[in-house]
Design a protein around this motif. Structure first.
Motif, PDB file in Angstrom:
ATOM      1  N   ARG A  85       0.679  -1.198   0.033  1.00 14.78           N
ATOM      2  CA  ARG A  85       0.132  -0.067  -0.036  1.00 14.78           C
ATOM      3  C   ARG A  85       0.875   1.211  -0.027  1.00 14.78           C
ATOM      4  N   GLY A  86       0.450   2.268  -0.881  1.00 10.50           N
ATOM      5  CA  GLY A  86       1.309   3.516  -0.958  1.00 10.50           C
ATOM      6  C   GLY A  86       2.517   3.465  -1.922  1.00 10.50           C
ATOM      7  N   ALA A  87       2.709   2.077  -2.472  1.00  8.56           N
ATOM      8  CA  ALA A  87       4.072   2.259  -3.392  1.00  8.56           C
ATOM      9  C   ALA A  87       3.575   2.737  -4.791  1.00  8.56           C
ATOM     10  N   GLY A  88       4.436   3.252  -5.379  1.00  4.12           N
ATOM     11  CA  GLY A  88       4.355   4.009  -6.843  1.00  4.12           C
ATOM     12  C   GLY A  88       5.199   2.824  -7.744  1.00  4.12           C
ATOM     13  N   ARG A  89       5.848   2.113  -7.102  1.00  2.00           N
ATOM     14  CA  ARG A  89       6.494   0.999  -7.865  1.00  2.00           C
ATOM     15  C   ARG A  89       6.651  -0.319  -7.008  1.00  2.00           C
ATOM     16  N   ALA A  90       6.192  -1.571  -7.470  1.00  2.00           N
ATOM     17  CA  ALA A  90       6.235  -2.583  -6.725  1.00  2.00           C
ATOM     18  C   ALA A  90       7.013  -3.730  -7.482  1.00  2.00           C
ATOM     19  N   LEU A  91       7.905  -4.459  -6.612  1.00  2.00           N
ATOM     20  CA  LEU A  91       8.593  -5.470  -7.076  1.00  2.00           C
ATOM     21  C   LEU A  91       8.560  -6.821  -6.328  1.00  2.00           C
ATOM     22  N   LEU A  92       8.416  -7.638  -7.209  1.00  2.00           N
ATOM     23  CA  LEU A  92       8.503  -9.210  -6.794  1.00  2.00           C
ATOM     24  C   LEU A  92       9.754 -10.157  -7.354  1.00  2.00           C
ATOM     25  N   ILE A  93      10.492 -10.613  -6.357  1.00  2.00           N
ATOM     26  CA  ILE A  93      11.666 -11.432  -6.610  1.00  2.00           C
ATOM     27  C   ILE A  93      11.404 -12.830  -6.282  1.00  2.00           C
ATOM     28  N   ASN A  94      10.972 -13.955  -6.991  1.00  2.00           N
ATOM     29  CA  ASN A  94      10.807 -15.235  -6.753  1.00  2.00           C
ATOM     30  C   ASN A  94      12.034 -15.682  -6.822  1.00  2.00           C
ATOM     31  N   ASN A  95      12.784 -16.059  -5.495  1.00  2.00           N
ATOM     32  CA  ASN A  95      14.131 -16.384  -5.526  1.00  2.00           C
ATOM     33  C   ASN A  95      13.942 -17.712  -4.835  1.00  2.00           C
ATOM     34  N   ALA A  96      13.207 -18.236  -3.937  1.00  2.00           N
ATOM     35  CA  ALA A  96      13.134 -19.285  -3.301  1.00  2.00           C
ATOM     36  C   ALA A  96      13.271 -20.377  -4.225  1.00  2.00           C
ATOM     37  N   GLY A  97      14.140 -21.563  -3.877  1.00  2.00           N
ATOM     38  CA  GLY A  97      14.069 -22.844  -4.733  1.00  2.00           C
ATOM     39  C   GLY A  97      15.174 -23.939  -4.205  1.00  2.00           C
ATOM     40  N   THR A  98      15.048 -25.005  -4.727  1.00  2.00           N
ATOM     41  CA  THR A  98      15.737 -26.241  -4.343  1.00  2.00           C
ATOM     42  C   THR A  98      16.107 -26.889  -5.239  1.00  2.00           C
ATOM     43  N   LEU A  99      17.369 -27.545  -5.294  1.00  2.00           N
ATOM     44  CA  LEU A  99      18.040 -28.352  -6.300  1.00  2.00           C
ATOM     45  C   LEU A  99      17.488 -29.673  -6.481  1.00  2.00           C
ATOM     46  N   GLY A 100      17.161 -30.039  -5.292  1.00  2.00           N
ATOM     47  CA  GLY A 100      16.870 -31.694  -5.311  1.00  2.00           C
ATOM     48  C   GLY A 100      15.448 -31.996  -5.624  1.00  2.00           C
ATOM     49  N   PRO A 101      15.244 -33.343  -5.850  1.00  2.00           N
ATOM     50  CA  PRO A 101      16.088 -34.399  -5.795  1.00  2.00           C
ATOM     51  C   PRO A 101      17.118 -34.633  -7.036  1.00  2.00           C
ATOM     52  N   ILE A 102      18.007 -35.039  -6.912  1.00  2.00           N
ATOM     53  CA  ILE A 102      19.065 -35.327  -7.680  1.00  2.00           C
ATOM     54  C   ILE A 102      19.090 -36.632  -8.234  1.00  2.00           C
ATOM     55  N   GLY A 103      19.282 -36.851  -9.430  1.00  2.00           N
ATOM     56  CA  GLY A 103      19.553 -38.317 -10.088  1.00  2.00           C
ATOM     57  C   GLY A 103      18.619 -38.674 -10.967  1.00  2.00           C
ATOM     58  N   PRO A 104      18.451 -39.747 -11.623  1.00  2.00           N
ATOM     59  CA  PRO A 104      17.434 -40.114 -12.741  1.00  2.00           C
ATOM     60  C   PRO A 104      16.260 -40.466 -11.942  1.00  2.00           C
ATOM     61  N   SER A 105      15.111 -40.275 -12.611  1.00  2.00           N
ATOM     62  CA  SER A 105      13.865 -40.430 -12.217  1.00  2.00           C
ATOM     63  C   SER A 105      13.453 -41.439 -11.379  1.00  2.00           C
ATOM     64  N   GLY A 106      14.250 -42.529 -11.589  1.00  2.00           N
ATOM     65  CA  GLY A 106      13.982 -44.059 -10.860  1.00  2.00           C
ATOM     66  C   GLY A 106      14.306 -43.723  -9.627  1.00  2.00           C
ATOM     67  N   VAL A 107      15.131 -42.946  -9.033  1.00  2.00           N
ATOM     68  CA  VAL A 107      15.621 -43.096  -7.826  1.00  2.00           C
ATOM     69  C   VAL A 107      15.022 -41.679  -6.834  1.00  2.00           C
ATOM     70  N   GLN A 108      14.048 -41.185  -7.505  1.00  2.00           N
ATOM     71  CA  GLN A 108      13.592 -39.770  -6.818  1.00  2.00           C
ATOM     72  C   GLN A 108      12.487 -40.148  -6.048  1.00  2.00           C
ATOM     73  N   PRO A 109      12.447 -39.978  -4.613  1.00  2.00           N
ATOM     74  CA  PRO A 109      11.178 -40.283  -3.852  1.00  2.00           C
ATOM     75  C   PRO A 109      10.174 -39.288  -4.260  1.00  2.00           C
ATOM     76  N   PRO A 110       8.745 -39.913  -4.412  1.00  2.00           N
ATOM     77  CA  PRO A 110       7.839 -38.990  -4.930  1.00  2.00           C
ATOM     78  C   PRO A 110       7.452 -37.804  -4.202  1.00  2.00           C
ATOM     79  N   LEU A 111       7.807 -37.954  -2.854  1.00  2.00           N
ATOM     80  CA  LEU A 111       7.383 -36.776  -2.122  1.00  2.00           C
ATOM     81  C   LEU A 111       8.436 -35.868  -2.166  1.00  2.00           C
TER      82      LEU A 111
END
Length: 254
Positions: A85-111
């Motif tokens: 509220r009151g901003a003349g310019r508003a910014l959003l940076i979507n930075n959060a993230g995770t690398l995992g799970p690493i490896g081929p599909s067959g070793v990736q836990p579904p959750l």
């Protein structure tokens, strides 16, 4: 008579994953410009500079962005609208993230797959929609997804990370076509930044990530950029007139 300098609009920014690495550096770079920042992450930042060093105000909310139901409840509140509220310019940076799970599909836990998609894709898209609604009356609105070269080039062992970063790129492309009033959107790759994620990459099982040694050599040879260097370039681009001219960008080529 001297010309009156143009007024600088009140600018407010939301940054996810702000507690360390690139996220923390982005907060500091924004505050150094006098921009008020709201940080969203699972925990609070251990150390922050006071207003005498970085003039922009800083607020933070402890929120698990990978918990879609809890995040949706927060977005349904008036917290976001109250902050911008009151901003003349508003910014959003979507930075959060995770690398995992690493490896081929067959070793990736579904959750683990579900949690990565929730954090890397669902959260930034949910927040982008809520941000657009909350800033409908703000003249200058900008959304920046933190992307990666992995979203534009495939890597063995990173099929989830590559897919989720590619999703952000394509969201930016499609959102740009919607041409919402005053809204600029871009998915921006910051380069190879020396963060905890890079340490996680170098410590990965080579059987699951065959390119591990390539990233280890980049560290040894000094090819990684610091979070502060990457954040300065990222924020400079975000605040520039050129931001949003193309829906995908790489700060190394700007």
């Amino acid at each position: 008579m001297a010309a009156t300098p143009p007024s600088v609009p009140v600018t407010k920014a939301i940054v996810t994953g702000h507690t360390r690495g690139l996220g923390a550096a982005l907060v500091d770079a924004l505050r150094a410009q006098g921009i008020d920042v709201l940080g969203l992450a699972r925990s609070r930042r251990a150390q922050t500079a006071d207003a005498s060093v970085l003039p922009g105000r800083f607020e933070e909310v402890e929120l698990d962005l990978s918990d879609t139901r809890v995040f949706a409840q927060w977005l349904a509140s008036d917290a976001l609208a109250s902050f911008v509220r009151g901003a003349g310019r508003a910014l959003l940076i979507n930075n959060a993230g995770t690398l995992g799970p690493i490896g081929p599909s067959g070793v990736q836990p579904p959750l683990d797959v579900a949690a990565a998609v929730a954090l890397n894709v669902a959260a930034p898209l949910m927040l982008s929609g809520a941000f657009s609604a909350a800033t409908a009356e703000v003249p200058d609105r900008r959304i920046a997804h933190v992307s990666s070269g992995a979203g534009r080039n495939p890597y063995p062992g990173w099929n989830i990370y590559c897919a989720t970063k590619a999703a952000l790129d394509h969201h930016a492309r499609a959102a740009a076509l919607d041409a919402e009033r005053g809204l600029r959107v871009a998915s921006v790759a910051p380069g190879v930044v020396d963060t905890e994620m890079q340490g996680q990459i170098r410590g990965a099982d080579e059987a699951r990530f065959p390119l591990r040694e390539r990233f280890a050599e980049m560290k040894r040879s000094g090819q990684l950029v610091s979070p502060e260097q990457a954040a300065a370039k990222f924020v400079g681009y975000l605040l520039s007139d050129a931001f949003g001219d193309t829906p995908t960008a790489d700060i190394r080529s700007l």
